[in-house]
Motif scaffolding. Structure first.
Motif, PDB file in Angstrom:
ATOM      1  N   ASP A 191      16.514  20.430   4.284  1.00 28.06           N
ATOM      2  CA  ASP A 191      16.704  19.135   4.917  1.00 28.06           C
ATOM      3  C   ASP A 191      16.319  18.042   3.926  1.00 28.06           C
ATOM      4  N   THR A 192      16.764  16.826   4.232  1.00 29.99           N
ATOM      5  CA  THR A 192      16.519  15.683   3.365  1.00 29.99           C
ATOM      6  C   THR A 192      15.920  14.539   4.164  1.00 29.99           C
ATOM      7  N   VAL A 193      14.845  13.977   3.647  1.00 27.84           N
ATOM      8  CA  VAL A 193      14.222  12.799   4.236  1.00 27.84           C
ATOM      9  C   VAL A 193      14.449  11.629   3.287  1.00 27.84           C
ATOM     10  N   MET A 194      15.015  10.551   3.796  1.00 29.73           N
ATOM     11  CA  MET A 194      15.212   9.363   2.969  1.00 29.73           C
ATOM     12  C   MET A 194      13.922   8.543   2.950  1.00 29.73           C
ATOM     13  N   ILE A 195      13.449   8.219   1.742  1.00 27.36           N
ATOM     14  CA  ILE A 195      12.234   7.427   1.601  1.00 27.36           C
ATOM     15  C   ILE A 195      12.557   6.170   0.798  1.00 27.36           C
ATOM     16  N   SER A 196      11.713   5.157   0.948  1.00 27.85           N
ATOM     17  CA  SER A 196      11.916   3.899   0.241  1.00 27.85           C
ATOM     18  C   SER A 196      10.631   3.483  -0.454  1.00 27.85           C
ATOM     19  N   THR A 197      10.771   2.759  -1.571  1.00 24.73           N
ATOM     20  CA  THR A 197       9.633   2.217  -2.296  1.00 24.73           C
ATOM     21  C   THR A 197       9.733   0.699  -2.341  1.00 24.73           C
ATOM     22  N   ALA A 198       8.572   0.048  -2.431  1.00 29.77           N
ATOM     23  CA  ALA A 198       8.510  -1.406  -2.480  1.00 29.77           C
ATOM     24  C   ALA A 198       8.343  -1.889  -3.917  1.00 29.77           C
ATOM     25  N   ASP A 199       8.388  -3.201  -4.083  1.00 26.06           N
ATOM     26  CA  ASP A 199       8.291  -3.812  -5.406  1.00 26.06           C
ATOM     27  C   ASP A 199       6.829  -3.972  -5.815  1.00 26.06           C
ATOM     28  N   THR A 200       6.599  -4.192  -7.099  1.00 23.59           N
ATOM     29  CA  THR A 200       5.256  -4.445  -7.610  1.00 23.59           C
ATOM     30  C   THR A 200       4.785  -5.837  -7.183  1.00 23.59           C
ATOM     31  N   PHE A 201       3.469  -6.048  -7.227  1.00 25.77           N
ATOM     32  CA  PHE A 201       2.900  -7.346  -6.874  1.00 25.77           C
ATOM     33  C   PHE A 201       1.553  -7.501  -7.561  1.00 25.77           C
ATOM     34  N   THR A 202       0.920  -8.672  -7.427  1.00 20.62           N
ATOM     35  CA  THR A 202      -0.330  -8.950  -8.128  1.00 20.62           C
ATOM     36  C   THR A 202      -1.430  -9.331  -7.145  1.00 20.62           C
ATOM     37  N   LEU A 203      -2.664  -9.090  -7.557  1.00 15.40           N
ATOM     38  CA  LEU A 203      -3.854  -9.285  -6.722  1.00 15.40           C
ATOM     39  C   LEU A 203      -4.872 -10.135  -7.475  1.00 15.40           C
ATOM     40  N   ALA A 204      -5.642 -10.949  -6.730  1.00 14.93           N
ATOM     41  CA  ALA A 204      -6.731 -11.724  -7.333  1.00 14.93           C
ATOM     42  C   ALA A 204      -7.830 -11.946  -6.302  1.00 14.93           C
ATOM     43  N   VAL A 205      -9.068 -12.039  -6.781  1.00 12.89           N
ATOM     44  CA  VAL A 205     -10.200 -12.429  -5.949  1.00 12.89           C
ATOM     45  C   VAL A 205     -10.191 -13.942  -5.829  1.00 12.89           C
ATOM     46  N   SER A 206     -10.104 -14.453  -4.604  1.00 11.14           N
ATOM     47  CA  SER A 206     -10.103 -15.902  -4.381  1.00 11.14           C
ATOM     48  C   SER A 206     -11.491 -16.451  -4.102  1.00 11.14           C
ATOM     49  N   GLU A 207     -12.296 -15.666  -3.421  1.00  9.64           N
ATOM     50  CA  GLU A 207     -13.653 -16.092  -3.064  1.00  9.64           C
ATOM     51  C   GLU A 207     -14.597 -14.905  -3.197  1.00  9.64           C
ATOM     52  N   PRO A 208     -15.620 -14.991  -4.061  1.00  8.91           N
ATOM     53  CA  PRO A 208     -16.001 -16.137  -4.893  1.00  8.91           C
ATOM     54  C   PRO A 208     -15.112 -16.251  -6.141  1.00  8.91           C
ATOM     55  N   PRO A 209     -14.770 -17.468  -6.562  1.00  4.86           N
ATOM     56  CA  PRO A 209     -13.860 -17.630  -7.703  1.00  4.86           C
ATOM     57  C   PRO A 209     -14.436 -17.127  -9.012  1.00  4.86           C
ATOM     58  N   THR A 210     -15.778 -17.073  -9.098  1.00  2.39           N
ATOM     59  CA  THR A 210     -16.401 -16.588 -10.338  1.00  2.39           C
ATOM     60  C   THR A 210     -16.500 -15.070 -10.383  1.00  2.39           C
ATOM     61  N   ARG A 211     -16.169 -14.408  -9.235  1.00  2.00           N
ATOM     62  CA  ARG A 211     -16.289 -12.956  -9.093  1.00  2.00           C
ATOM     63  C   ARG A 211     -17.736 -12.477  -9.150  1.00  2.00           C
TER      64      ARG A 211
END
Length: 257
Positions: free
Chosen positions: A114-134
């Protein structure tokens, strides 16, 4: 050869093969073996991790509730291998399966395919917003922001002491939007009182489908917070499977005040 004779020959061939075609809910076709009752259950995950620059997959497959170790599984043109009780895939780079649709083929020959159709999403970026100094004296809540990942269903985010990443522990939570607050409890020992100081890695995941939480513990920096609704129901084949894109990590330093 007459049309009637061709029809009779075709019927004889089908009888000799002993195969019955079925149509899955995603339009894929399967074959059941020789009229026997066989139930297959598949659970797993495919991960594109931009911190390890690798693509990994882990799948558990049972037949009539018994672990099946002799099946053939492949995603696109990559074959999974059975080791330590699971079907696994590890290839480089992390862009092996860019955003799109792919076939996950499950074959227990000569009984089933049998075959299961799967999908992948696009890349993206992450950042710490608070606290800005990390820099986080006292272990206050931390706000993460990430860009949207095209094709994703929703998100999860996570935090873990950096020396414990990819060991099956850490904090994680679901997120329906592209931000999430890591609570104070994520930076404390299990007693909820003592602060667990040091550098933490923080992550964001974009997922499609229904990735399995147990499998995620082996291939994600922090396991998923739980299981989503099963998404495979194709007659003899049921279960859950999904894909995850892991954004490049950020860090925060938790210290005493």
């Amino acid at each position: 050869m007459s049309i009637i004779r061709l029809y009779l020959v075709g019927l004889a061939l089908l009888a000799g093969l002993g195969l019955t075609a079925t149509i899955g809910c995603d339009g894929s076709s399967g074959t059941g073996g020789n009229g026997s009752d066989m139930d297959y259950r598949l659970t797993g995950i495919l991960v594109e991790d931009w911190n390890r620059f690798a693509t990994r997959a882990e799948v558990n497959l049972t037949r009539n509730d018994t672990l099946l170790d002799s099946a053939l599984l492949w995603i696109g043109d990559q074959t999974l291998t059975f080791e330590s009780g699971e079907y696994r895939l590890s290839v480089e780079p992390s862009g092996t399966y860019p955003r799109g649709s792919y076939e996950l083929v499950v074959a227990d020959l000569p009984n089933f395919r049998d075959t299961v159709m799967i999908s992948t999403a696009d890349t993206f970026t992450l950042a710490v917003s608070e606290p800005p100094t990390r820099e986080n004296p006292g272990g206050d809540p931390v706000l993460l922001d990430w860009t949207e990942s095209a094709g994703t269903y929703a998100y999860a985010f996570a935090a873990v002491p950096r020396h414990l990443a990819y060991t099956g522990v850490g904090y994680s939570a679901w997120a329906g939007i592209s931000e999430g607050w890591i609570p104070r409890s994520a930076f404390h020992w299990s007693d909820g009182i003592a602060l667990d100081t040091g550098w933490y890695y923080v992550f964001a995941y974009g997922y499609v489908g229904s990735p399995d939480s147990a499998a995620s513990a082996h291939v994600l920096p922090v396991p998923l917070p739980g299981n989503l609704t099963p998404n495979i129901d194709q007659g003899e084949l049921t279960g859950r499977f999904g894909t995850v894109v892991v954004a490049g990590r950020d860090s925060v330093w938790v210290r005493l005040q």
